[in-house]
Motif scaffolding. Structure first.
Motif, PDB file in Angstrom:
ATOM      1  N   SER A  51      57.270 106.944 -57.688  1.00  8.97           N
ATOM      2  CA  SER A  51      56.536 108.011 -58.343  1.00  8.97           C
ATOM      3  C   SER A  51      55.097 108.030 -57.842  1.00  8.97           C
ATOM      4  N   LEU A  52      54.557 109.233 -57.663  1.00  8.55           N
ATOM      5  CA  LEU A  52      53.176 109.399 -57.207  1.00  8.55           C
ATOM      6  C   LEU A  52      52.248 109.866 -58.328  1.00  8.55           C
ATOM      7  N   VAL A  53      52.725 109.855 -59.564  1.00  6.59           N
ATOM      8  CA  VAL A  53      51.900 110.281 -60.696  1.00  6.59           C
ATOM      9  C   VAL A  53      50.716 109.321 -60.827  1.00  6.59           C
ATOM     10  N   ASP A  54      49.523 109.849 -60.920  1.00 10.46           N
ATOM     11  CA  ASP A  54      48.275 109.085 -61.042  1.00 10.46           C
ATOM     12  C   ASP A  54      47.965 108.226 -59.816  1.00 10.46           C
ATOM     13  N   ALA A  55      48.576 108.510 -58.674  1.00 13.39           N
ATOM     14  CA  ALA A  55      48.272 107.760 -57.456  1.00 13.39           C
ATOM     15  C   ALA A  55      47.080 108.402 -56.748  1.00 13.39           C
ATOM     16  N   TYR A  56      46.281 107.566 -56.097  1.00  5.73           N
ATOM     17  CA  TYR A  56      45.132 108.047 -55.336  1.00  5.73           C
ATOM     18  C   TYR A  56      44.878 107.077 -54.187  1.00  5.73           C
ATOM     19  N   CYS A  57      44.052 107.500 -53.235  1.00 10.51           N
ATOM     20  CA  CYS A  57      43.770 106.672 -52.068  1.00 10.51           C
ATOM     21  C   CYS A  57      42.295 106.287 -52.049  1.00 10.51           C
ATOM     22  N   VAL A  58      42.024 105.076 -51.564  1.00 12.21           N
ATOM     23  CA  VAL A  58      40.651 104.615 -51.387  1.00 12.21           C
ATOM     24  C   VAL A  58      40.511 104.014 -49.997  1.00 12.21           C
ATOM     25  N   ILE A  59      39.275 104.030 -49.505  1.00 15.76           N
ATOM     26  CA  ILE A  59      38.998 103.438 -48.197  1.00 15.76           C
ATOM     27  C   ILE A  59      38.166 102.177 -48.433  1.00 15.76           C
ATOM     28  N   ILE A  60      38.716 101.032 -48.003  1.00 19.32           N
ATOM     29  CA  ILE A  60      38.051  99.738 -48.171  1.00 19.32           C
ATOM     30  C   ILE A  60      38.003  99.054 -46.814  1.00 19.32           C
ATOM     31  N   ASN A  61      36.803  98.740 -46.348  1.00 23.20           N
ATOM     32  CA  ASN A  61      36.600  98.043 -45.067  1.00 23.20           C
ATOM     33  C   ASN A  61      37.312  98.736 -43.897  1.00 23.20           C
TER      34      ASN A  61
END
Length: 159
Positions: A51-61
């Protein structure tokens, strides 16, 4: 996105969509990324148990990660089954990641996963989009357009 890629997505046996994303955000740019998975995770995704509900992407290093993506434990997995909502690394080129990083520094922009699918080689892929959040009146406008389309379809069926 070209027509070949569009056909591959439609042919894919697994299509896990983030239906809420189009209601919450305007899509600016879309990318297709590979995803790093463990053995039991890919088996669960092939069964459609994600499931992709409430999923998000972040960029770290300089790496892009998807957070909040729910992949259910594999039924036949034993002691080495995966965690339910662990962070998963996405595979994009350095240029694409830097472009996304500079865009998300502006206020109101975020990266959201839209679709998880299996490509023709059997690899799991994720469509992500650089998005700008919608305001309340934008959401009302989207609902009105959707309602109007439904009314037009209903009227066309009667004739």
């Amino acid at each position: 996105m070209n027509k070949e890629q569009e056909l591959l997505r439609k042919k894919s046996p697994v299509q896990i969509k983030n239906r809420k994303a189009s209601f919450e955000y305007f899509f600016i740019e879309e990318y297709t990324a590979g995803i790093v998975l463990t053995g039991t995770e890919i088996k669960s995704i092939r069964l459609g148990k994600a499931s992709l509900v409430d999923a998000y992407c972040v960029i770290i290093n300089g790496e892009i990660w998807v957070k909040g993506m729910n992949v259910s434990p594999y039924f036949y997995g034993s002691y080495n089954n995966h965690e339910l909502k662990r962070d998963r690394k996405l595979l994009l080129t350095r240029r694409e990641i830097s472009r996304l990083a500079s865009a998300t520094k502006q206020t109101g922009y975020t990266i959201v996963p839209l679709l998880v699918f299996i490509d023709d080689k059997g690899h799991a892929k994720v469509d992500i989009a650089l998005c700008k959040g919608k305001k309340a009146f934008d959401k009302r406008q989207t609902l009105k357009e959707k309602e109007d389309r439904r009314e037009m379809d209903r009227a066309m069926k009667h004739y």
